[in-house]
Scaffold this motif. Structure first.
Motif, PDB file in Angstrom:
ATOM      1  N   ARG A 246       0.802  -1.224   0.000  1.00 21.43           N
ATOM      2  CA  ARG A 246       0.000   0.000   0.000  1.00 21.43           C
ATOM      3  C   ARG A 246       0.838   1.279   0.000  1.00 21.43           C
ATOM      4  O   ARG A 246       0.648   2.127  -0.874  1.00 21.43           O
ATOM      5  CB  ARG A 246      -0.977   0.003   1.171  1.00 21.43           C
ATOM      6  CG  ARG A 246      -1.896   1.220   1.201  1.00 21.43           C
ATOM      7  CD  ARG A 246      -2.683   1.321   2.500  1.00 21.43           C
ATOM      8  NE  ARG A 246      -1.861   1.172   3.697  1.00 21.43           N
ATOM      9  CZ  ARG A 246      -1.035   2.104   4.183  1.00 21.43           C
ATOM     10  NH1 ARG A 246      -0.912   3.264   3.578  1.00 21.43           N
ATOM     11  NH2 ARG A 246      -0.341   1.877   5.278  1.00 21.43           N
ATOM     12  N   PRO A 247       1.801   1.484   0.928  1.00 15.66           N
ATOM     13  CA  PRO A 247       2.543   2.747   0.909  1.00 15.66           C
ATOM     14  C   PRO A 247       3.466   2.891  -0.297  1.00 15.66           C
ATOM     15  O   PRO A 247       3.921   3.994  -0.613  1.00 15.66           O
ATOM     16  CB  PRO A 247       3.325   2.745   2.218  1.00 15.66           C
ATOM     17  CG  PRO A 247       3.352   1.339   2.664  1.00 15.66           C
ATOM     18  CD  PRO A 247       2.161   0.666   2.072  1.00 15.66           C
ATOM     19  N   LEU A 248       3.733   1.797  -0.981  1.00 12.12           N
ATOM     20  CA  LEU A 248       4.590   1.826  -2.165  1.00 12.12           C
ATOM     21  C   LEU A 248       3.803   2.094  -3.436  1.00 12.12           C
ATOM     22  O   LEU A 248       4.388   2.314  -4.495  1.00 12.12           O
ATOM     23  CB  LEU A 248       5.345   0.500  -2.297  1.00 12.12           C
ATOM     24  CG  LEU A 248       6.226   0.116  -1.107  1.00 12.12           C
ATOM     25  CD1 LEU A 248       6.807  -1.276  -1.303  1.00 12.12           C
ATOM     26  CD2 LEU A 248       7.306   1.150  -0.887  1.00 12.12           C
ATOM     27  N   GLY A 249       2.473   2.025  -3.334  1.00 12.48           N
ATOM     28  CA  GLY A 249       1.633   2.260  -4.500  1.00 12.48           C
ATOM     29  C   GLY A 249       1.683   1.123  -5.503  1.00 12.48           C
ATOM     30  O   GLY A 249       1.514   1.329  -6.700  1.00 12.48           O
ATOM     31  N   ILE A 250       1.929  -0.097  -5.001  1.00 13.91           N
ATOM     32  CA  ILE A 250       1.958  -1.273  -5.865  1.00 13.91           C
ATOM     33  C   ILE A 250       0.961  -2.293  -5.335  1.00 13.91           C
ATOM     34  O   ILE A 250       0.420  -2.130  -4.248  1.00 13.91           O
ATOM     35  CB  ILE A 250       3.382  -1.895  -5.947  1.00 13.91           C
ATOM     36  CG1 ILE A 250       3.863  -2.385  -4.574  1.00 13.91           C
ATOM     37  CG2 ILE A 250       4.363  -0.898  -6.543  1.00 13.91           C
ATOM     38  CD1 ILE A 250       5.197  -3.114  -4.599  1.00 13.91           C
ATOM     39  N   THR A 251       0.718  -3.332  -6.109  1.00 14.67           N
ATOM     40  CA  THR A 251      -0.209  -4.373  -5.669  1.00 14.67           C
ATOM     41  C   THR A 251       0.507  -5.335  -4.727  1.00 14.67           C
ATOM     42  O   THR A 251       1.736  -5.419  -4.708  1.00 14.67           O
ATOM     43  CB  THR A 251      -0.754  -5.188  -6.858  1.00 14.67           C
ATOM     44  OG1 THR A 251       0.336  -5.902  -7.463  1.00 14.67           O
ATOM     45  CG2 THR A 251      -1.431  -4.273  -7.878  1.00 14.67           C
ATOM     46  N   ARG A 252      -0.292  -6.060  -3.965  1.00 15.81           N
ATOM     47  CA  ARG A 252       0.307  -7.060  -3.058  1.00 15.81           C
ATOM     48  C   ARG A 252       1.020  -8.132  -3.859  1.00 15.81           C
ATOM     49  O   ARG A 252       2.049  -8.650  -3.434  1.00 15.81           O
ATOM     50  CB  ARG A 252      -0.748  -7.657  -2.127  1.00 15.81           C
ATOM     51  CG  ARG A 252      -1.789  -8.510  -2.826  1.00 15.81           C
ATOM     52  CD  ARG A 252      -2.724  -9.178  -1.819  1.00 15.81           C
ATOM     53  NE  ARG A 252      -3.768  -9.883  -2.494  1.00 15.81           N
ATOM     54  CZ  ARG A 252      -3.622 -11.064  -3.092  1.00 15.81           C
ATOM     55  NH1 ARG A 252      -2.463 -11.670  -3.087  1.00 15.81           N
ATOM     56  NH2 ARG A 252      -4.636 -11.640  -3.703  1.00 15.81           N
ATOM     57  N   GLN A 253       0.482  -8.456  -5.037  1.00 22.16           N
ATOM     58  CA  GLN A 253       1.117  -9.449  -5.887  1.00 22.16           C
ATOM     59  C   GLN A 253       2.491  -8.962  -6.342  1.00 22.16           C
ATOM     60  O   GLN A 253       3.447  -9.740  -6.354  1.00 22.16           O
ATOM     61  CB  GLN A 253       0.250  -9.773  -7.108  1.00 22.16           C
ATOM     62  CG  GLN A 253      -1.048 -10.475  -6.779  1.00 22.16           C
ATOM     63  CD  GLN A 253      -2.199  -9.493  -6.528  1.00 22.16           C
ATOM     64  OE1 GLN A 253      -2.003  -8.301  -6.331  1.00 22.16           O
ATOM     65  NE2 GLN A 253      -3.416 -10.026  -6.517  1.00 22.16           N
ATOM     66  N   ALA A 254       2.585  -7.683  -6.699  1.00 23.27           N
ATOM     67  CA  ALA A 254       3.872  -7.135  -7.135  1.00 23.27           C
ATOM     68  C   ALA A 254       4.884  -7.163  -5.996  1.00 23.27           C
ATOM     69  O   ALA A 254       6.055  -7.507  -6.204  1.00 23.27           O
ATOM     70  CB  ALA A 254       3.696  -5.712  -7.649  1.00 23.27           C
TER      71      ALA A 254
END
Length: 98
Positions: free
Chosen positions: A80-88
C-alpha cells in the motif's frame, strides 16, 4: 496514492512504534547528496563505491520487507505505501515463499 483496500477487520491491530524514520531518511538523503558532490568534485575512483550503494540499498529494502513480514504485516499492507499491488510486492520480495 492509491485507495486503502486493506480490510481492517482482518488486519491485526499492531501498536505503531514511535520512531523518527522520516528524519532518519532525510539524513540519509543528505549524506548521499553530499557524497555525490564529493565525487563530482573530482574523485573518480570513488564512483564505483557510490554505485555499489545501489546493491546495498536493494539488500536493505529486502531486509526491511522480511522484517515487516516477520512482524506480521501482510503483503497488502507492505504494498500500500509503495503504490503497488500485493502481488507485485510478493513477486519482488517474497522469493522465499513468505
Amino acid at each position: 496514492m492509491s485507495k486503502n483496500t486493506v480490510n481492517t477487520g482482518l488486519t491485526p491491530n499492531r501498536p505503531r512504534r514511535v520512531v523518527e524514520n522520516d528524519e532518519y531518511a532525510a539524513f540519509v538523503r543528505r549524506v548521499l547528496r553530499a557524497y555525490s558532490r564529493r565525487i563530482a568534485s573530482g574523485d573518480v575512483e570513488c564512483l564505483a563505491l557510490l554505485v555499489q550503494l545501489d546493491t546495498n540499498l536493494h539488500t536493505a529494502i529486502a531486509h526491511a520487507v522480511k522484517g515487516l513480514r516477520a512482524y506480521g504485516y501482510s503483503w497488502a499492507e507492505i504494498a500500500r505505501p509503495l503504490g503497488i499491488t500485493r502481488q507485485a510486492a510478493q513477486q519482488r520480495w517474497g522469493g522465499d515463499g513468505t
